[in-house]
Write an enzyme that holds these catalytic residues in place. Structure first.
Site, PDB file in Angstrom:
ATOM      1  N   GLU A 245       0.796  -1.174   0.062  1.00  0.00           N
ATOM      2  CA  GLU A 245       0.199  -0.099   0.109  1.00  0.00           C
ATOM      3  C   GLU A 245       0.645   1.166   0.116  1.00  0.00           C
ATOM      4  OE1 GLU A 245      -2.714   2.677  -0.009  1.00  0.00           O
ATOM      5  OE2 GLU A 245      -3.385   0.556  -0.114  1.00  0.00           O
ATOM      6  N   THR A 287      -5.902   1.297  -5.555  1.00  0.00           N
ATOM      7  CA  THR A 287      -5.579  -0.014  -4.994  1.00  0.00           C
ATOM      8  C   THR A 287      -6.186  -0.981  -6.039  1.00  0.00           C
ATOM      9  OG1 THR A 287      -5.177   0.828  -2.702  1.00  0.00           O
ATOM     10  CG2 THR A 287      -5.227  -1.892  -3.194  1.00  0.00           C
ATOM     11  N   HIS A 403      -1.993   2.990   4.459  1.00  0.00           N
ATOM     12  CA  HIS A 403      -2.881   3.598   3.806  1.00  0.00           C
ATOM     13  C   HIS A 403      -2.789   5.198   4.269  1.00  0.00           C
ATOM     14  CE1 HIS A 403      -6.667   4.961   1.831  1.00  0.00           C
ATOM     15  NE2 HIS A 403      -6.485   3.983   1.208  1.00  0.00           N
ATOM     16  N   ASP A 463       1.445  -0.207  -4.993  1.00  0.00           N
ATOM     17  CA  ASP A 463       0.302  -0.252  -5.609  1.00  0.00           C
ATOM     18  C   ASP A 463       0.043   1.388  -6.363  1.00  0.00           C
ATOM     19  OD1 ASP A 463      -0.465   1.284  -3.499  1.00  0.00           O
ATOM     20  OD2 ASP A 463      -2.265   0.364  -3.213  1.00  0.00           O
ATOM     21  N   HIS A 464       0.424   2.269  -5.726  1.00  0.00           N
ATOM     22  CA  HIS A 464       0.446   3.721  -6.288  1.00  0.00           C
ATOM     23  C   HIS A 464       1.134   4.579  -5.064  1.00  0.00           C
ATOM     24  CE1 HIS A 464      -2.393   4.669  -2.887  1.00  0.00           C
ATOM     25  NE2 HIS A 464      -3.174   3.375  -3.310  1.00  0.00           N
TER      26      HIS A 464
END
Length: 617
Positions: A245, A287, A403, A463-464
């Site tokens: 994450e 995600t 997150h 993921d990003h």
């Protein structure tokens, strides 16, 4: 008499609310367009649509004039506020398309509110005050009733025509631009929102029947080698993908005041395949989009999350391909499977089984579910059981403790954050990723202990991005400058790591450009599965060195990444900018226009191909 005349003018709703809207346009300019264009320009293109709307109210809503103005004020304010908040995270202009994701806001409200400077709420001040006065003040109610008359109809009609013509004159010259941020700046927010509601797709017209693996390779300019390197290097091995994450590449080997931030990832990089020039390719779904791109090697849709837009299609995918080659498949995530429509996405991808919060429970919560420690502990037990069955498996594990907004419980702190980082988004991010790395280290030890590690291809990637350039204040930008030794830029934000542990293979650094769509074909090569008959837009990173990565979110349409850097178009290709990988900004394209055309054609081909796939029954 002159003072009285000006007072009367000031009390007219048209004049009063025009001033209010201008002040709100100033705020939008300060947050979004300050470095893109002048304030005067923003006001000149922003006022005509507002005056057109107001003149309609004067003509047709005069019996409830004050109420009509208040409602219009509220609607326009919500649009301006949404533009500010969306830009702060995504760096793009929100449109009605994003309203499809409004049901997800309740799940990520802490992330949304963390981006908000308190002064943003001042845009609602006039609305609150005026509504209170309408409900409680008799004199104000009487004033409102006194406005129930229509101004000169002829003058209003002329004004409406003139304002509408001005809006058209403002919109038409920029309607063919690719860069949405530039379009919104040049058109004005309200003009742009109206234009987008009716604008045609920016995709090229592609016959989906012509989209084949050969055509994709031809457009990309690549040719598969006759004897690919690493072919079947991991034949029959398990495949485990760990999606980290918001994990960015700068964390690798980063030390702050002598403290290693990600010691477990650092150790992996020393012993495995490492791709430092690897980039995200997600869209609005973040995600969930990463899951889609990695498992299909297709691009995200132009609007909406792939998990919602494409979940009704029969998708070619890695879970299906590996299942057809004797693998069992499962995906693990501690959140509820219905979040981002994953329950439907997982059916479309063909996962044999999914594990969500019903399996992991709600103990030891971090972010939106159980902690990464719980995720990894319970997952390692399941993977151990899979291993004992003697059948190879493909498992995807989605971490979540890192997150946004990165506020983990203090009990999870595994490092002492320097004082200069405390209370900042950058500091919270580093603290959260340090904990995520700690939990990952436990998972690695558990997989090694139960024999799964040595029998598996292990793939780890972010993921990003976690720290959008647009979200950082001046102090946080200085902290990032301390980390990088230079200004933190767009490609830095998009840069995520890719690490692959392949049984029997030593450490190697691959310097070529890669993206999330490349993971599927790279894994297929390692386990010896051909994708020659399956449409995919990524490429095997172990056998190709030249790449172009179209980008659809966090950067405007028409953007792409190559070894030259991240290209962002202006009103066209010719006035675009290149953000080089070393941090330098060049105010011109460094790639030939053929790369721009190639990126545009590839996303158009992907859109057409996916839309032509049959719907799931």
């Amino acid at each position: 008499m002159k003072q009285l005349s000006w007072r009367k003018i000031a009390l007219k709703p048209f004049f009063f609310f025009s001033i209010v809207m201008i002040l709100k346009m100033v705020l939008v300019w300060a947050v979004v367009f300050r470095h893109e264009g002048s304030l005067i320009q923003s006001l000149l293109v922003g006022i005509p649509p507002v005056w057109f709307i107001f003149s309609l109210l004067e003509s047709y809503a005069y019996k409830r004039k004050l109420s009509a103005y208040l409602i219009t004020d509220l609607v326009l304010t919500i649009i301006y506020f949404a533009v500010i908040m969306y830009y702060k995270y995504f760096g793009v202009i929100v449109t009605y398309h994003e309203l499809r994701q409004v049901n997800q806001v309740s799940e990520v409200n802490s992330s949304v509110f963390s981006l908000m400077d308190p002064y943003y709420l001042f845009v609602f001040t006039d609305i609150v005050v005026l509504f209170v006065l309408m409900l409680s003040n008799k004199r104000f109610k009487a004033f409102g009733r006194g406005l129930r008359f229509r101004e000169n109809r002829g003058l209003l009609g002329v004004g409406q025509v003139v304002m509408l013509m001005l809006c058209a004159v403002i919109i038409l010259p920029f309607r063919n631009g690719m860069n949405e941020l530039q379009q919104a700046k040049n058109m004005g927010i309200i003009n742009y929102e109206a234009y987008v509601a009716f604008a045609p797709s920016k995709d090229l017209k592609i016959d989906p029947q012509t989209v084949t693996p050969d055509l994709v390779a031809q457009v990309k300019g690549i040719t598969d080698p006759g004897q690919p390197a690493y072919w079947e290097a991991a034949k029959g091995k398990n495949v485990i993908i760990i999606q980290l994450e918001a994990f960015q590449n700068f964390l690798i080997n980063l030390k702050i005041d002598g403290q290693e931030i990600t010691p477990n990832m650092n150790a992996l990089v020393k012993d495995t395949f490492y791709f430092p020039h690897f980039f995200q390719q997600v869209g609005q779904g973040n995600t969930a989009d990463a899951e889609f791109v990695v498992n299909t090697s297709l691009y995200v849709p132009p609007n909406g999350a792939a998990s919602e837009v494409y979940a009704d299609r029969v998708l070619p995918s890695m879970p299906k391909t590996l299942a057809n080659n004797g693998y069992r498949t499962a995906t693990f995530h501690t959140n509820n499977v219905i979040f981002w429509n994953r329950d439907e996405l997982y059916k479309a991808l063909g996962w044999e089984k999914y594990y969500d919060n019903t399996f992991f429970g709600d103990s030891d919560p971090v972010a939106f579910g159980s902690s990464d420690e719980v995720l990894y502990r319970k997952t390692s037990e399941e993977l151990g059981k899979f291993q004992q069955e003697g059948k190879p498996f493909y498992a995807q594990i989605i971490s979540m403790s890192g997150h946004h907004p990165f506020r983990i419980p203090e009990a999870k702190f595994k490092m002492k954050l320097p004082d200069r980082f405390k209370g900042t988004l950058v500091g919270d991010y580093i603290q959260a990723q340090n904990y995520s790395d700690y939990a990952l280290g436990q998972f690695i030890q558990e997989l090694k202990a139960n024999g799964v590690w040595d029998n598996s291809v292990i793939v780890l990637y972010g993921d990003h991005q976690g720290l959008p350039v647009y979200s950082l204040n001046s102090k946080e930008k200085n902290l990032m400058k301390e980390i990088y030794g230079r200004t933190y830029t767009v490609p830095d934000m998009m840069n995520i790591p890719l690490v692959m542990s392949v049984p029997g293979q030593g450490a190697k650094v691959f310097d070529q450009i890669g993206g999330q769509s490349d993971i599927y074909p790279t894994i297929a090569n390692l386990i010896g599965v051909s994708l020659k008959d399956q449409v995919h837009f990524g490429q095997d990173l172990l056998n190709h060195t030249k790449n172009v990565l179209p980008q659809r979110y966090y950067l405007p349409s028409g953007s792409f990444i190559t070894e030259q850097g991240a290209f962002v178009p202006g009103t066209s290709f010719n006035d675009g900018k290149t953000y080089k990988l070393d941090g330098e900004l060049v105010n011109k394209p460094l790639e030939d226009k053929t790369e721009y055309d190639k990126a545009h054609k590839l996303v158009s081909m992907s859109d057409g191909y996916v839309s032509s796939l049959p719907k799931r029954k």
